[in-house]
Design an enzyme around this catalytic site. Structure first.
Site, PDB file in Angstrom:
ATOM      1  N   HIS A 118       0.815  -1.220   0.000  1.00 36.96           N
ATOM      2  CA  HIS A 118       0.000   0.000   0.000  1.00 36.96           C
ATOM      3  C   HIS A 118       0.848   1.271   0.000  1.00 36.96           C
ATOM      4  CE1 HIS A 118      -3.481  -2.453   0.427  1.00 36.96           C
ATOM      5  NE2 HIS A 118      -3.192  -2.854   1.654  1.00 36.96           N
ATOM      6  N   ASP A 155      -2.281 -11.043  -1.807  1.00 39.49           N
ATOM      7  CA  ASP A 155      -2.852 -10.482  -0.588  1.00 39.49           C
ATOM      8  C   ASP A 155      -4.326 -10.169  -0.855  1.00 39.49           C
ATOM      9  OD1 ASP A 155      -1.654  -8.840   2.063  1.00 39.49           O
ATOM     10  OD2 ASP A 155      -3.484  -7.955   1.236  1.00 39.49           O
ATOM     11  N   HIS A 157      -5.994  -7.629  -0.144  1.00 35.29           N
ATOM     12  CA  HIS A 157      -6.193  -6.227  -0.498  1.00 35.29           C
ATOM     13  C   HIS A 157      -5.471  -5.894  -1.805  1.00 35.29           C
ATOM     14  CE1 HIS A 157      -6.549  -6.351   3.990  1.00 35.29           C
ATOM     15  NE2 HIS A 157      -7.690  -5.765   3.650  1.00 35.29           N
ATOM     16  N   ASP A 232      -4.290 -13.047   4.482  1.00 33.90           N
ATOM     17  CA  ASP A 232      -5.553 -12.419   4.870  1.00 33.90           C
ATOM     18  C   ASP A 232      -6.769 -12.824   4.042  1.00 33.90           C
ATOM     19  OD1 ASP A 232      -4.265 -11.031   2.856  1.00 33.90           O
ATOM     20  OD2 ASP A 232      -4.252  -9.100   3.878  1.00 33.90           O
TER      21      ASP A 232
END
Length: 309
Positions: A118, A155, A157, A232
């Site tokens: 991110h 991931d 996200h 995740d």
């Protein structure tokens, strides 16, 4: 040779308490789990400031390294910017850079941290301070150790920071397989994006993964892969919104490892996210990627360690 594994004691920043949403202890717990199996680690140097400038605004880098990030930017990241956090993130970037060099030499390597996808050029976000994969990709390209990089990001996200950093860089192909309904709400386009709906199960995910990997390799022809193996997507993850089981994560990691090795492309495994309250459960799931890369690169006739189901 056994799979090279990179670890630094600074990965576990003690300034982040166990009550924090980010389970910082997972790094030391994973290292302990692997030590108990007899693994040894290569220890990286902290990334020099000049490397960090390859992917980040120099003013932001200075603010992190001098613990002078403003309060709004620190809230966006999710950590108070302490000297321990600065040391941790520099060690993590150095670890991914070292793992990349070891992967080119040995076919695969793992950094027991990293995957901070991110973080963009302008600054950090979502528990990500510096984008270790972006820095390592730029270091490897500048040093002439590869010509085309693929980032395979699994991931849960979207890899927004990585996508934005390499938006106009033809030397790096970014691919993200994520939950479309999850954060970040604004998702700058990767070269390949596959967004899954909330609640997707093992079968949904693995079917999408096969097409995702085929597309990533077919469109990029890389000579180095960075694999973000965030755990995740697991059904018990607090921030994930997908419904993968342990077995689904194991199979995901196996398919990615075998796809890279089958293409003859060196692969660098990084941990990415994982947010269950039980840090030991998160650490155990992160070990699946280590096992998958060890098995995929084991010499013929030698059985790599595989954790019990």
């Amino acid at each position: 040779m056994a799979l090279p594994i990179v670890h630094h004691p600074d990965y576990d920043a003690e300034s982040v308490p166990d009550s924090h949403r980010f389970p910082m202890r997972k790094y030391s717990l994973l290292a302990d789990l692997l030590r108990e199996r007899g693994e040894t680690f290569a220890v990286p140097a902290h990334a020099p400031e000049s490397w960090l400038h390859l992917a980040h605004d120099p003013a932001y880098v200075t603010a992190v390294l001098t613990s002078s990030v403003d309060a709004k930017a620190a809230r966006k990241i999710g950590f108070e910017m302490t000297p321990a956090i600065a040391a941790r993130t520099r060690a993590s970037v150095g670890g991914t850079c070292l793992a990349a060099r070891l992967a080119v030499e040995h076919g695969a390597a793992v950094n027991l941290a990293g995957g901070s996808h991110h973080a963009s050029y302008e600054g950090g976000a979502g528990f990500c301070v510096f984008n270790d994969v972006a820095v390592a990709a730029r270091v490897m390209l500048e040093d002439g150790l590869c010509r085309k990089v693929a980032v395979i990001d699994c991931d849960v996200h979207h890899g927004d920071g990585t996508a934005s950093i390499f938006a106009v860089d033809n030397h790096v192909f970014t691919a993200s397989l994520h939950c479309e309904d999850n954060w970040p709400r604004t998702k700058p386009p990767s070269d390949l994006d596959v967004g899954l709906p909330k609640g997707a199960t093992d079968s949904d995910y693995l079917q999408a993964l096969d097409s995702f990997l085929k597309g990533a390799f077919g469109r990029s022809a890389p000579d180095l892969v960075f694999y973000n193996a965030g755990v995740d997507p697991h059904q018990k993850d607090r921030l994930g919104l997908l419904s993968l089981s342990d077995e689904g994560l194991r199979e995901r990691d196996r398919r990615v490892a075998e796809a890279c090795v089958g293409q003859g492309v060196p692969v660098v495994g990084v941990l990415g996210g994982g947010y269950e309250k039980d840090a030991s459960a998160v650490a155990r799931r992160h070990s699946f990627m280590v096992d998958a890369l060890a098995a995929a690169t084991a010499p013929q006739g030698r059985t790599a360690f595989s954790s019990p189901h």
